[in-house]
Design an enzyme around this catalytic site. Structure first.
Site, mmCIF file in Angstrom:
data_model
loop_
_atom_site.group_PDB
_atom_site.id
_atom_site.type_symbol
_atom_site.label_atom_id
_atom_site.label_comp_id
_atom_site.label_asym_id
_atom_site.label_seq_id
_atom_site.Cartn_x
_atom_site.Cartn_y
_atom_site.Cartn_z
ATOM 1 N N GLU A 51 0.649 -1.211 -0.103
ATOM 2 C CA GLU A 51 0.223 -0.075 -0.103
ATOM 3 C C GLU A 51 0.845 1.238 -0.154
ATOM 4 O OE1 GLU A 51 -3.196 0.345 -0.500
ATOM 5 O OE2 GLU A 51 -3.190 -1.851 -0.808
ATOM 6 N N CYS A 206 -13.213 1.566 -14.492
ATOM 7 C CA CYS A 206 -13.613 3.200 -14.240
ATOM 8 C C CYS A 206 -12.212 4.021 -14.378
ATOM 9 C CB CYS A 206 -14.338 3.406 -12.976
ATOM 10 S SG CYS A 206 -15.197 4.757 -12.986
ATOM 11 N N CYS A 213 -17.690 1.764 -19.325
ATOM 12 C CA CYS A 213 -18.775 1.499 -18.763
ATOM 13 C C CYS A 213 -19.902 0.232 -19.164
ATOM 14 C CB CYS A 213 -19.812 2.821 -19.098
ATOM 15 S SG CYS A 213 -19.052 4.143 -18.342
ATOM 16 N N CYS A 216 -19.112 -2.558 -17.012
ATOM 17 C CA CYS A 216 -18.756 -2.222 -15.408
ATOM 18 C C CYS A 216 -19.972 -2.950 -14.615
ATOM 19 C CB CYS A 216 -19.041 -0.769 -15.278
ATOM 20 S SG CYS A 216 -18.929 -0.014 -13.501
ATOM 21 N N CYS A 222 -25.019 3.617 -11.675
ATOM 22 C CA CYS A 222 -24.172 4.729 -12.071
ATOM 23 C C CYS A 222 -24.864 6.127 -12.295
ATOM 24 C CB CYS A 222 -22.861 4.637 -12.715
ATOM 25 S SG CYS A 222 -22.008 5.783 -12.957
HETATM 26 S S1 SF4 Z 1 -20.619 3.045 -14.962
HETATM 27 FE FE1 SF4 Z 1 -20.098 4.569 -13.747
HETATM 28 S S2 SF4 Z 1 -18.674 3.339 -12.161
HETATM 29 FE FE2 SF4 Z 1 -18.991 2.090 -13.876
HETATM 30 S S3 SF4 Z 1 -17.136 2.664 -15.422
HETATM 31 FE FE3 SF4 Z 1 -18.803 3.857 -16.049
HETATM 32 S S4 SF4 Z 1 -18.552 5.989 -14.780
HETATM 33 FE FE4 SF4 Z 1 -17.383 4.320 -13.890
#
Ligand code: SF4
Length: 373
Positions: A51, A206, A213, A216, A222
């Site tokens: 970390e 992201c 997206c 995601c 989101c």
């Molecule tokens: S949906 Fe939202 S959280 Fe997911 S990659 Fe796209 S911007 Fe990022």
């Protein structure tokens, strides 16, 4: 500045059910999480080391350092027992050297005050040098499997977009909101996996410029995606002009040996080695500054300019001219702390980044020409 609905600070209103976030992230992490060397351990020493190294440094750059560092300092007792110079030498090249000094100090606190066992709480960990709230949250989650919020750069970006936070994400108000959201989304059942999942989502999906997206797991939740503003967030910082600092460094040579010294242990680039160096005065040319510096050191001999480079630091850009001075054998250097290093020692001396770059660029042996072969 964009206008978008903002949840109130004191009681964050959620544009989605917060309980949906962790299960989605964990399911995604099961098949998409990164396999990294520090993911194979819950040893707090190794988690802490990773970390700290990952602060301000990419995963790809950290991996070889992490492995080499553990080869030399396999546990906190070994790190605490080592001299600072050895720790700095192992760290050389990774940048932000205050991390190495804090690492060493913290190891001595853990070894001396805690019997070699790391504190297990965020409060206990943040009392160690160099450990902030986010790093402590990561250690508590990953090493001790207890829920604690994290707000590193990757998590920050995910949260800013998830909640479509359109204002300056570095403000005090943003800080309060982001920590509140990080806390509210925590997973109580699998804190260890959740912490890594949300960090991985920020690092691999992201991402700063082009969030992927469609891949995601949070796309249905989101808010910035719903508003079509995901690429505009986080709001950009207004660029500040970066000052340029002009310096000359001497490559002072006597019979193949070069003049170097370690910088003081405390302060900027502390503990790393350097060539003799001076700031250029207003209107001063590099060769004139080199002559002045050589005279201050009690060196005689003419200087020859051998190259110029730029090196970026977080708060300024260094423009460095390198001047070779052939000094007279037997001369005494005026200040203390200087060493005449043989070329073989030069390669292993932990020079700071700009001087290492200068030597690597300008001291390389010339490639053989056909006439040499
Ligand atoms: S949906 Fe939202 S959280 Fe997911 S990659 Fe796209 S911007 Fe990022």
């Amino acid at each position: 500045m964009m206008n978008s609905p903002q949840p109130p600070v004191s009681s964050p209103g959620f544009p989605f059910d917060p309980a949906e976030v962790a299960p989605r992230l964990l399911a995604w992490y099961g098949s998409h999480g990164r396999d990294l060397p520090w993911r194979h351990t819950r040893d707090p020493y190794r988690v802490w080391l990773a970390e700290i190294m990952l602060q301000q440094t990419t995963v790809a750059a950290v991996i070889p350092y992490y492995q080499r560092f553990l080869g030399t300092f396999p546990d906190v007792a070994a790190l605490a027992a080592a001299p600072l110079e050895q720790v700095i030498a192992r760290w050389a090249g990774l940048g932000y050297y205050s991390r190495a000094r804090n690492l060493h100090r913290a190891a001595r606190v853990v070894a001396g005050d805690y019997g070699g066992r790391f504190p297990t709480t965020v409060d206990g960990l943040t009392a160690l040098p160099g450990v902030g709230r986010s790093t402590a949250g990561a250690i508590v989650s990953i090493a001790f499997d207890r829920p604690a919020p994290i707000l590193d750069g990757n998590v920050r970006r995910v949260l800013v977009r998830l909640f479509a936070y359109a204002d300056d994400p570095r403000s005090a108000l943003a800080e309060r909101r982001l920590w509140g959201w990080a806390e509210a989304l925590l997973c109580r059942e699998r804190p260890h996996a959740y912490a890594q999942a949300i960090m991985d989502l920020g690092a691999t999906v992201c991402t700063p410029r082009a969030p992927a997206c469609p891949e995601c797991p949070l796309i249905e939740l989101c808010l910035s995606r719903r508003q079509g503003v995901e690429r505009q967030l986080p709001a950009a910082r207004r660029p500040r002009p970066v000052p340029v600092r002009r310096q000359v460094a001497l490559l002072a040579e006597v019979e193949g040996h070069y003049l170097l010294r370690p910088r003081p242990a405390e302060g900027f680039l502390g503990g790393l080695w350097e060539l003799p160096v001076a700031d250029l005065r207003d209107g001063e040319l590099p060769l004139a500054a080199a002559r002045r510096l050589a005279a201050e050191l009690g060196l005689s001999g003419n200087g020859v300019a051998i190259g110029r480079l730029k090196h970026a630091y977080s708060h300024f850009t260094l423009q460095l001219d390198l001047v070779r001075v052939q000094a007279r054998p037997g001369g005494r250097v005026a200040d203390d702390g200087w060493h005449w290093q043989a070329p073989a020692q030069l390669a292993t001396t932990p020079l700071h980044g700009a001087h290492r770059k200068a030597l690597d660029r300008f001291l390389r042996p010339a490639a053989p020409t056909p006439a040499d072969e």
